[in-house]
Design a protein around this motif. Sequence first.
Motif, PDB file in Angstrom:
ATOM      1  N   THR A 182       2.642   1.792  -5.388  1.00 27.02           N
ATOM      2  CA  THR A 182       1.455   2.183  -6.208  1.00 27.02           C
ATOM      3  C   THR A 182       1.991   3.083  -7.641  1.00 27.02           C
ATOM      4  O   THR A 182       1.686   2.576  -8.747  1.00 27.02           O
ATOM      5  CB  THR A 182       0.631   3.296  -5.306  1.00 27.02           C
ATOM      6  N   LYS A 183       3.046   3.797  -7.341  1.00 24.24           N
ATOM      7  CA  LYS A 183       3.449   4.310  -8.378  1.00 24.24           C
ATOM      8  C   LYS A 183       4.303   3.575  -9.462  1.00 24.24           C
ATOM      9  O   LYS A 183       4.159   3.749 -10.659  1.00 24.24           O
ATOM     10  CB  LYS A 183       4.598   5.708  -8.190  1.00 24.24           C
ATOM     11  N   THR A 184       4.884   2.522  -8.797  1.00 21.25           N
ATOM     12  CA  THR A 184       5.399   1.536  -9.690  1.00 21.25           C
ATOM     13  C   THR A 184       4.623   0.838 -10.449  1.00 21.25           C
ATOM     14  O   THR A 184       4.772   0.579 -11.769  1.00 21.25           O
ATOM     15  CB  THR A 184       6.454   0.442  -8.913  1.00 21.25           C
ATOM     16  N   ARG A 185       3.572   0.221  -9.784  1.00 26.96           N
ATOM     17  CA  ARG A 185       2.502  -0.545 -10.498  1.00 26.96           C
ATOM     18  C   ARG A 185       2.022   0.388 -11.696  1.00 26.96           C
ATOM     19  O   ARG A 185       1.639  -0.238 -12.687  1.00 26.96           O
ATOM     20  CB  ARG A 185       1.454  -0.699  -9.538  1.00 26.96           C
ATOM     21  N   ASN A 186       1.622   1.521 -11.473  1.00 30.32           N
ATOM     22  CA  ASN A 186       0.910   2.667 -12.260  1.00 30.32           C
ATOM     23  C   ASN A 186       2.046   2.737 -13.550  1.00 30.32           C
ATOM     24  O   ASN A 186       1.369   2.699 -14.658  1.00 30.32           O
ATOM     25  CB  ASN A 186       0.706   3.973 -11.789  1.00 30.32           C
ATOM     26  N   TRP A 187       3.180   2.811 -13.267  1.00 30.18           N
ATOM     27  CA  TRP A 187       4.199   3.133 -14.269  1.00 30.18           C
ATOM     28  C   TRP A 187       4.079   1.979 -15.247  1.00 30.18           C
ATOM     29  O   TRP A 187       4.390   2.139 -16.615  1.00 30.18           O
ATOM     30  CB  TRP A 187       5.551   3.415 -13.608  1.00 30.18           C
ATOM     31  N   GLN A 192       0.973  -1.207  -0.008  1.00 31.02           N
ATOM     32  CA  GLN A 192      -0.052  -0.038  -0.083  1.00 31.02           C
ATOM     33  C   GLN A 192       0.773   1.229  -0.135  1.00 31.02           C
ATOM     34  O   GLN A 192       0.327   2.358   0.037  1.00 31.02           O
ATOM     35  CB  GLN A 192      -0.799   0.101   1.285  1.00 31.02           C
ATOM     36  N   SER A 242       1.867  -0.469 -15.732  1.00 27.75           N
ATOM     37  CA  SER A 242       0.682  -0.368 -16.590  1.00 27.75           C
ATOM     38  C   SER A 242       0.487   0.312 -17.708  1.00 27.75           C
ATOM     39  O   SER A 242       0.301   0.084 -18.890  1.00 27.75           O
ATOM     40  CB  SER A 242      -0.444   0.006 -15.602  1.00 27.75           C
ATOM     41  N   GLU A 243       1.289   1.558 -17.362  1.00 33.88           N
ATOM     42  CA  GLU A 243       1.358   2.400 -18.679  1.00 33.88           C
ATOM     43  C   GLU A 243       2.179   2.061 -19.564  1.00 33.88           C
ATOM     44  O   GLU A 243       1.994   2.438 -20.826  1.00 33.88           O
ATOM     45  CB  GLU A 243       1.746   4.001 -18.066  1.00 33.88           C
ATOM     46  N   GLN A 244       3.312   1.461 -19.244  1.00 30.36           N
ATOM     47  CA  GLN A 244       4.501   1.014 -20.073  1.00 30.36           C
ATOM     48  C   GLN A 244       4.019  -0.031 -20.944  1.00 30.36           C
ATOM     49  O   GLN A 244       3.919  -0.175 -22.208  1.00 30.36           O
ATOM     50  CB  GLN A 244       5.705   0.690 -19.548  1.00 30.36           C
ATOM     51  N   GLU A 246       3.160   4.242  -1.147  1.00 31.89           N
ATOM     52  CA  GLU A 246       3.274   5.369  -2.450  1.00 31.89           C
ATOM     53  C   GLU A 246       4.179   4.763  -3.536  1.00 31.89           C
ATOM     54  O   GLU A 246       3.736   4.792  -4.781  1.00 31.89           O
ATOM     55  CB  GLU A 246       3.556   6.752  -1.801  1.00 31.89           C
ATOM     56  N   GLU A 300       0.398  -0.621 -21.625  1.00 29.59           N
ATOM     57  CA  GLU A 300      -0.290  -0.145 -22.379  1.00 29.59           C
ATOM     58  C   GLU A 300       0.254   0.557 -23.647  1.00 29.59           C
ATOM     59  O   GLU A 300      -0.279   0.308 -24.879  1.00 29.59           O
ATOM     60  CB  GLU A 300      -1.305   0.919 -21.909  1.00 29.59           C
TER      61      GLU A 300
END
Length: 85
Positions: free
Chosen positions: A62-67, A57, A69-71, A59, A73
């Motif tokens: 979370t930022k790593t997962r989002n990054w 949980q 996911s973006e890469q 930060e 996509e």
Amino acid sequence: MRLYLAVAALMLVLATHAEAQEEPTIEQHFANFHSKIKEFGSDLTDKTMATFKEIEQSEFATKTRNWFSEQFEKMKQKIDETFTN
């Protein structure tokens, strides 16, 4: 004087007897060891789970997962563009 010596000797015997009764037997040592190991294991499990949840949980996570996911996509879009043409 003999009465004082007798009382002192009696007190010494009672103190020694009380200390001897407080010492656990080998069987009690093993029973206590088993319960202490079990308690240590459950404490370690609880602390480990709490640490993993805290990391999950955080930060940074979370930022790593989002990054990622973006890469992913972006890579999917690139592959779709390349193979549809």
